[in-house]
Design a protein around this motif. Structure first.
Motif, PDB file in Angstrom:
ATOM      1  N   PHE A  63      -3.935   6.214 -14.655  1.00  0.00           N
ATOM      2  CA  PHE A  63      -3.466   6.428 -16.024  1.00  0.00           C
ATOM      3  C   PHE A  63      -2.434   5.367 -16.437  1.00  0.00           C
ATOM      4  CE2 PHE A  63      -5.176  10.587 -14.999  1.00  0.00           C
ATOM      5  CZ  PHE A  63      -5.848  10.928 -16.167  1.00  0.00           C
ATOM      6  N   ASP A  64      -2.796   4.110 -16.222  1.00  0.00           N
ATOM      7  CA  ASP A  64      -1.957   2.962 -16.592  1.00  0.00           C
ATOM      8  C   ASP A  64      -0.677   2.874 -15.775  1.00  0.00           C
ATOM      9  OD1 ASP A  64      -3.801   2.226 -18.507  1.00  0.00           O
ATOM     10  OD2 ASP A  64      -2.782   3.288 -20.128  1.00  0.00           O
ATOM     11  N   THR A  65      -0.599   3.618 -14.659  1.00  0.00           N
ATOM     12  CA  THR A  65       0.587   3.581 -13.818  1.00  0.00           C
ATOM     13  C   THR A  65       0.254   2.929 -12.484  1.00  0.00           C
ATOM     14  OG1 THR A  65       1.431   5.629 -14.800  1.00  0.00           O
ATOM     15  CG2 THR A  65       2.381   4.964 -12.696  1.00  0.00           C
ATOM     16  N   PRO A  66       0.889   1.793 -12.155  1.00  0.00           N
ATOM     17  CA  PRO A  66       0.624   1.151 -10.864  1.00  0.00           C
ATOM     18  C   PRO A  66       1.270   1.942  -9.730  1.00  0.00           C
ATOM     19  CG  PRO A  66       2.325  -0.048 -12.057  1.00  0.00           C
ATOM     20  CD  PRO A  66       1.825   1.020 -12.983  1.00  0.00           C
ATOM     21  N   LEU A  67       0.511   2.206  -8.667  1.00  0.00           N
ATOM     22  CA  LEU A  67       0.996   2.986  -7.532  1.00  0.00           C
ATOM     23  C   LEU A  67       0.700   2.241  -6.238  1.00  0.00           C
ATOM     24  CD1 LEU A  67      -0.426   6.469  -8.615  1.00  0.00           C
ATOM     25  CD2 LEU A  67       1.923   5.689  -8.905  1.00  0.00           C
ATOM     26  N   ARG A  68       1.541   2.486  -5.209  1.00  0.00           N
ATOM     27  CA  ARG A  68       1.331   1.905  -3.880  1.00  0.00           C
ATOM     28  C   ARG A  68       1.040   3.026  -2.898  1.00  0.00           C
ATOM     29  NH1 ARG A  68       5.286   0.145  -1.434  1.00  0.00           N
ATOM     30  NH2 ARG A  68       4.319  -1.445  -0.130  1.00  0.00           N
ATOM     31  N   LEU A  69      -0.075   2.902  -2.181  1.00  0.00           N
ATOM     32  CA  LEU A  69      -0.463   3.906  -1.197  1.00  0.00           C
ATOM     33  C   LEU A  69      -0.297   3.313   0.198  1.00  0.00           C
ATOM     34  CD1 LEU A  69      -1.691   6.701  -0.611  1.00  0.00           C
ATOM     35  CD2 LEU A  69      -3.947   5.652  -0.785  1.00  0.00           C
ATOM     36  N   ALA A  70       0.704   3.826   0.937  1.00  0.00           N
ATOM     37  CA  ALA A  70       0.981   3.321   2.284  1.00  0.00           C
ATOM     38  C   ALA A  70      -0.107   3.779   3.247  1.00  0.00           C
ATOM     39  CB  ALA A  70       2.347   3.812   2.750  1.00  0.00           C
ATOM     40  N   ILE A  71      -0.653   2.835   4.008  1.00  0.00           N
ATOM     41  CA  ILE A  71      -1.739   3.143   4.936  1.00  0.00           C
ATOM     42  C   ILE A  71      -1.290   3.031   6.391  1.00  0.00           C
ATOM     43  CG2 ILE A  71      -4.081   2.564   5.651  1.00  0.00           C
ATOM     44  CD1 ILE A  71      -3.924   3.656   2.832  1.00  0.00           C
ATOM     45  N   LEU A  72      -0.764   1.876   6.769  1.00  0.00           N
ATOM     46  CA  LEU A  72      -0.367   1.641   8.157  1.00  0.00           C
ATOM     47  C   LEU A  72       1.141   1.448   8.256  1.00  0.00           C
ATOM     48  CD1 LEU A  72      -3.191  -0.867   9.183  1.00  0.00           C
ATOM     49  CD2 LEU A  72      -3.114   1.599   9.589  1.00  0.00           C
ATOM     50  N   PRO A  73       1.816   2.167   9.159  1.00  0.00           N
ATOM     51  CA  PRO A  73       3.283   2.075   9.287  1.00  0.00           C
ATOM     52  C   PRO A  73       3.723   0.855  10.089  1.00  0.00           C
ATOM     53  CG  PRO A  73       2.444   3.677  10.851  1.00  0.00           C
ATOM     54  CD  PRO A  73       1.240   3.185  10.061  1.00  0.00           C
ATOM     55  N   LEU A  74       3.648  -0.303   9.496  1.00  0.00           N
ATOM     56  CA  LEU A  74       3.965  -1.541  10.206  1.00  0.00           C
ATOM     57  C   LEU A  74       5.416  -1.560  10.690  1.00  0.00           C
ATOM     58  CD1 LEU A  74       2.163  -4.151   7.902  1.00  0.00           C
ATOM     59  CD2 LEU A  74       1.291  -2.999   9.945  1.00  0.00           C
ATOM     60  N   GLY A  75       6.334  -1.154   9.814  1.00  0.00           N
ATOM     61  CA  GLY A  75       7.741  -1.145  10.187  1.00  0.00           C
ATOM     62  C   GLY A  75       8.013  -0.207  11.343  1.00  0.00           C
ATOM     63  N   LEU A  76       7.351   0.938  11.345  1.00  0.00           N
ATOM     64  CA  LEU A  76       7.529   1.911  12.420  1.00  0.00           C
ATOM     65  C   LEU A  76       7.067   1.329  13.742  1.00  0.00           C
ATOM     66  CD1 LEU A  76       6.819   5.685  12.264  1.00  0.00           C
ATOM     67  CD2 LEU A  76       5.803   4.364  14.114  1.00  0.00           C
ATOM     68  N   GLY A  95      13.237   9.953  14.177  1.00  0.00           N
ATOM     69  CA  GLY A  95      13.173  10.818  12.998  1.00  0.00           C
ATOM     70  C   GLY A  95      13.469  10.054  11.716  1.00  0.00           C
ATOM     71  N   PHE A  96      14.434   9.152  11.793  1.00  0.00           N
ATOM     72  CA  PHE A  96      14.795   8.357  10.624  1.00  0.00           C
ATOM     73  C   PHE A  96      13.719   7.308  10.323  1.00  0.00           C
ATOM     74  CE2 PHE A  96      18.841   9.625  12.659  1.00  0.00           C
ATOM     75  CZ  PHE A  96      19.342  10.421  11.649  1.00  0.00           C
ATOM     76  N   VAL A  97      13.124   6.754  11.396  1.00  0.00           N
ATOM     77  CA  VAL A  97      12.068   5.755  11.199  1.00  0.00           C
ATOM     78  C   VAL A  97      10.861   6.394  10.517  1.00  0.00           C
ATOM     79  CG1 VAL A  97      10.533   4.108  12.324  1.00  0.00           C
ATOM     80  CG2 VAL A  97      12.833   4.447  13.218  1.00  0.00           C
ATOM     81  N   TRP A  98      10.462   7.571  11.011  1.00  0.00           N
ATOM     82  CA  TRP A  98       9.337   8.273  10.388  1.00  0.00           C
ATOM     83  C   TRP A  98       9.664   8.659   8.946  1.00  0.00           C
ATOM     84  CZ3 TRP A  98       4.454   8.378  11.351  1.00  0.00           C
ATOM     85  CH2 TRP A  98       3.986   8.211  12.653  1.00  0.00           C
ATOM     86  N   LEU A  99      10.902   9.061   8.710  1.00  0.00           N
ATOM     87  CA  LEU A  99      11.306   9.383   7.340  1.00  0.00           C
ATOM     88  C   LEU A  99      11.173   8.159   6.447  1.00  0.00           C
ATOM     89  CD1 LEU A  99      12.486  11.190   5.155  1.00  0.00           C
ATOM     90  CD2 LEU A  99      14.780  10.636   6.010  1.00  0.00           C
ATOM     91  N   GLY A 100      11.517   6.970   6.978  1.00  0.00           N
ATOM     92  CA  GLY A 100      11.362   5.741   6.205  1.00  0.00           C
ATOM     93  C   GLY A 100       9.923   5.540   5.786  1.00  0.00           C
ATOM     94  N   PHE A 101       8.991   5.792   6.727  1.00  0.00           N
ATOM     95  CA  PHE A 101       7.573   5.634   6.376  1.00  0.00           C
ATOM     96  C   PHE A 101       7.142   6.692   5.364  1.00  0.00           C
ATOM     97  CE2 PHE A 101       3.120   6.890   7.202  1.00  0.00           C
ATOM     98  CZ  PHE A 101       2.506   5.739   6.731  1.00  0.00           C
TER      99      PHE A 101
END
Length: 242
Positions: A63-76, A95-101
């Motif tokens: 609906f004209d809104t750009p969105l980002r869908l995270a697939i692979l947790p590279l940072g994690l 726990g904090f790393v997973w929360l970041g993802f």
């Protein structure tokens, strides 16, 4: 004396959804932190949260809104490889790393929720969403077909604003008159005026360009994502040949 001008470019709904997203992330971070027997350093918590955000993502448009869908947790994965060799550090920070993802999905969820709210408060099919503040607005001639001396009349326009109807910019009647009944050498620009100094509804985040039809009854609204055309019963510009 300083005059504070309204920021018409601010998308209020996106701003609120972003603030709520950060509030949720902070709330969960505090809960995880309080459960830790050995409290990690706060600056380290912030770093791993930011690191966990990094991911392989795909961009989608809804609906004209750009969105980002995270697939692979590279940072994690990177943080895991770094921390697993240093005692129980991974156990303290995972726990904090997973929360970041998962924060990627918190932002995504709030962005999805903001779409219907934005449409409800700022209907994309209504002219008043794109053109509300008209004080000080004026016409700028952008084509040689424009008549000199024509002026925009805000009072006349506002009286007709709610009754102006959305139409197709290229209907059969216009096509016949412009292309079939008029010689190519005699065709003039249909929208020779740009409306300068007008603003959309506050908080919409929209930055439309407003073009006025040569007869003073039509408005063409252009944004980066759509084009809309509205007609009034009476002209709202005066001067020139009128």
């Amino acid at each position: 004396m300083y005059v504070i001008e309204a920021d018409f470019s601010l998308n209020l709904i996106d701003f609120i959804s972003t603030i709520l997203s950060y509030a949720i992330i902070i709330f969960i971070t505090v809960k995880i932190y309080r459960k830790q027997i050995v409290k990690p350093k706060l600056w380290a918590v912030l770093l791993v949260l930011i690191g966990g955000l990094f991911s392989f993502s795909i961009n989608i448009n809804w609906f004209d809104t750009p969105l980002r869908l995270a697939i692979l947790p590279l940072g994690l994965w990177v943080l895991y490889l770094i921390m697993k060799r240093k005692g129980d550090r991974w156990k303290r920070y995972r726990g904090f790393v997973w929360l970041g993802f998962w924060a990627n999905y918190i932002f995504l969820a709030m962005a999805l929720l903001s779409v219907p709210f934005h449409q409800w408060i700022y209907p994309k099919e209504q002219l008043s969403t794109y053109l509300t503040e008209t004080d000080g607005a004026s016409l700028i001639s952008i084509h040689s077909a424009a008549e000199e001396g024509r002026q925009f009349q805000p009072e006349k326009f506002l009286k007709q604003l709610e009754s102006m109807k959305k139409e197709k910019v290229m209907n059969d009647e216009w096509y016949t008159k412009f292309y079939l009944e008029t010689e190519a050498s005699e065709r003039n620009e249909r929208f020779p005026y740009l409306l300068d100094g007008a603003h959309p509804k506050r908080g919409s985040g929209l930055q439309p360009m407003i073009f006025i039809e040569d007869d003073g009854k039509g408005i063409l609204v252009k944004t980066s994502k759509r084009q809309l055309y509205f007609r009034s019963n009476e002209p709202f510009i005066t001067g020139g040949g009128n």
